[in-house]
Design an enzyme around this catalytic site. Structure first.
Site, mmCIF file in Angstrom:
data_model
loop_
_atom_site.group_PDB
_atom_site.id
_atom_site.type_symbol
_atom_site.label_atom_id
_atom_site.label_comp_id
_atom_site.label_asym_id
_atom_site.label_seq_id
_atom_site.Cartn_x
_atom_site.Cartn_y
_atom_site.Cartn_z
ATOM 1 N N ASP A 1 0.856 -1.180 0.000
ATOM 2 C CA ASP A 1 0.000 0.000 0.000
ATOM 3 C C ASP A 1 0.895 1.234 0.000
ATOM 4 O OD1 ASP A 1 -2.024 2.054 0.781
ATOM 5 O OD2 ASP A 1 -3.256 0.310 1.282
ATOM 6 N N THR B 1 -4.712 6.550 0.541
ATOM 7 C CA THR B 1 -6.017 6.554 1.205
ATOM 8 C C THR B 1 -6.090 5.484 2.293
ATOM 9 O OG1 THR B 1 -7.007 5.061 -0.438
ATOM 10 C CG2 THR B 1 -7.230 7.422 -0.835
ATOM 11 N N VAL C 1 1.664 0.753 -6.701
ATOM 12 C CA VAL C 1 1.696 -0.271 -7.742
ATOM 13 C C VAL C 1 1.584 0.313 -9.147
ATOM 14 C CG1 VAL C 1 0.782 -2.040 -6.204
ATOM 15 C CG2 VAL C 1 -0.804 -0.707 -7.613
ATOM 16 N N SER D 1 -6.877 1.032 -4.860
ATOM 17 C CA SER D 1 -7.606 2.057 -5.626
ATOM 18 C C SER D 1 -8.381 2.928 -4.666
ATOM 19 C CB SER D 1 -8.577 1.422 -6.622
ATOM 20 O OG SER D 1 -9.343 2.428 -7.269
ATOM 21 N N LYS E 1 1.866 -13.157 -14.382
ATOM 22 C CA LYS E 1 2.353 -13.970 -15.507
ATOM 23 C C LYS E 1 3.743 -14.521 -15.210
ATOM 24 C CE LYS E 1 3.321 -13.554 -20.488
ATOM 25 N NZ LYS E 1 4.793 -13.502 -20.466
ATOM 26 N N TYR F 1 -13.106 6.906 -12.056
ATOM 27 C CA TYR F 1 -13.209 5.652 -11.306
ATOM 28 C C TYR F 1 -13.883 4.567 -12.141
ATOM 29 C CZ TYR F 1 -14.312 2.439 -7.474
ATOM 30 O OH TYR F 1 -14.411 1.331 -6.656
ATOM 31 N N LYS G 1 -12.000 1.100 -13.703
ATOM 32 C CA LYS G 1 -12.413 -0.256 -13.378
ATOM 33 C C LYS G 1 -12.821 -1.042 -14.618
ATOM 34 C CE LYS G 1 -11.826 -0.266 -8.903
ATOM 35 N NZ LYS G 1 -10.854 -1.173 -8.261
ATOM 36 N N TYR H 1 -5.241 -10.580 -20.597
ATOM 37 C CA TYR H 1 -4.136 -11.388 -20.089
ATOM 38 C C TYR H 1 -4.552 -12.847 -19.906
ATOM 39 C CZ TYR H 1 -0.120 -8.364 -19.293
ATOM 40 O OH TYR H 1 0.994 -7.584 -19.475
ATOM 41 N N ARG I 1 -18.822 8.291 1.563
ATOM 42 C CA ARG I 1 -19.823 7.286 1.234
ATOM 43 C C ARG I 1 -21.010 7.396 2.176
ATOM 44 N NH1 ARG I 1 -15.737 2.293 -0.126
ATOM 45 N NH2 ARG I 1 -14.450 3.345 1.441
#
Length: 328
Positions: A32, A36, A58, A76, A106, A146, A150, A160, A187
């Protein structure tokens, strides 16, 4: 011992996933960048010899030494107050971040599960939402950063899987709640409870007729775990189909908290979906999964958690880490 990489590990869902995989006797690498996420969510795991935390974004190249069996990509921003303030980072973690992790999967021969969202359906024209519905999304609206991140995430994951043969899983997560949510993340559920605890009137956007379906976090984590272990590669809804209007939900929170606040109404934000209810027939059939915790039971646990927080948490308006991450 299975080795598991969980991105977004210090977030609401990521931290609960770390707990679950530690209980399953896995070696968990939690990753992380804390933009957030909250380190407090995983501090209790630092004493575990099978847990290792890595502070990393990442969206940049991801290196993990040794073998990996599973990757769960939950990094995210997930609430409007987050992704509207850091839109570029939101797009990057859904695109570049997913690409980096699929490459890692992979290389390691790992199975990868990505956290998608009911927001891929946008403001739906189909109700309840089934996995074969393609959605009604405004790609250039404020929420598009957002929603489209996604949707791209799902597309590259399936690419992939089909082109490189990577084992992948896609979970579409509907509204989830429980301990470790940020009280002021924008939220609806924590917003209502925070307003009640501060003695403020509850703010409903629009006329309150829009609906949501709330799933308790323990139920969601169980569904995700079963999906990861399954052989199913298409997207799957995981959520609670018990639908309620926002106006009725506000009254439910007032009753729960024993307060006497009024409900006030404000204009509806652009592209805010009017209906949210998952069709979970696929999860029932393939995973033998459905929610077990009632909203009444889950809300009581969540309210007790919020009440136990330090008083300063009640008045924290936004996450403290934002400013150093803003790209002008």
């Amino acid at each position: 011992m299975k080795r598991v990489l969980i991105t977004g590990a210090a977030g609401f869902l990521g931290s609960h996933l770390c707990d679950r995989f530690i209980k399953e006797d896995c070696y968990v690498i939690g990753m992380d960048n804390l933009i957030t996420g909250r380190i407090e969510n995983i501090e209790h795991l630092f004493k575990e010899e099978n847990f290792h935390f890595v502070n990393h974004d990442v969206s940049n190249y991801v290196h993990v030494p040794g073998e990996l069996d599973y990757i769960l990509h939950f990094a995210s921003p997930a609430s409007p107050i987050d992704y509207l303030k850091i839109p570029i980072q939101t797009l990057k973690v859904g695109s570049l971040g997913t690409h980096n992790l699929l490459g890692l999967a992979k290389a390691k021969g790992a199975r990868m599960l990505i956290a998608s969202t009911s927001e891929v359906y946008g403001d739906p024209l189909v109700h309840p939402q089934t996995e074969d519905y393609w959605g009604n999304v405004n790609p250039i609206g404020p929420r598009g950063v957002y929603d489209e991140a996604k949707r791209f995430q799902e597309a590259i994951t399936m690419a992939y899987h089909r082109f490189h043969g990577v084992e992948t899983r896609i979970v579409r997560i509907f509204n989830t709640y429980g301990p470790r949510m940020r009280l002021n993340d924008g939220r609806v559920l924590p917003a209502f409870i925070g307003q009640a605890l501060r003695g403020e009137d509850l703010t409903v956007f629009g006329d309150g007729s829009q609906t949501r379906s709330f799933c308790y976090v323990d139920d969601l984590i169980e569904g995700i775990y079963r999906l990861l272990k399954s052989d199913y590669v298409e997207p799957m809804n995981i959520g609670n189909p018990d639908e309620i209007s926002i106006a009725d939900f506000a009254e439910e929170i007032i009753k729960l908290t024993g307060t006497d606040q009024k409900v006030i109404y404000q204009p509806l934000p652009q592209d805010d979906p009017m209906q949210r209810q998952p069709n979970i027939d696929r999860a029932k059939k393939i995973l033998s999964w459905e929610p077990q915790v009632s909203r009444q039971e889950g809300l009581k646990i969540t309210y007790d958690y919020f009440k136990s927080l330090p008083e300063e948490e009640l008045y924290k308006k936004e996450h403290n880490n934002f400013d150093k991450f803003i790209v002008k």
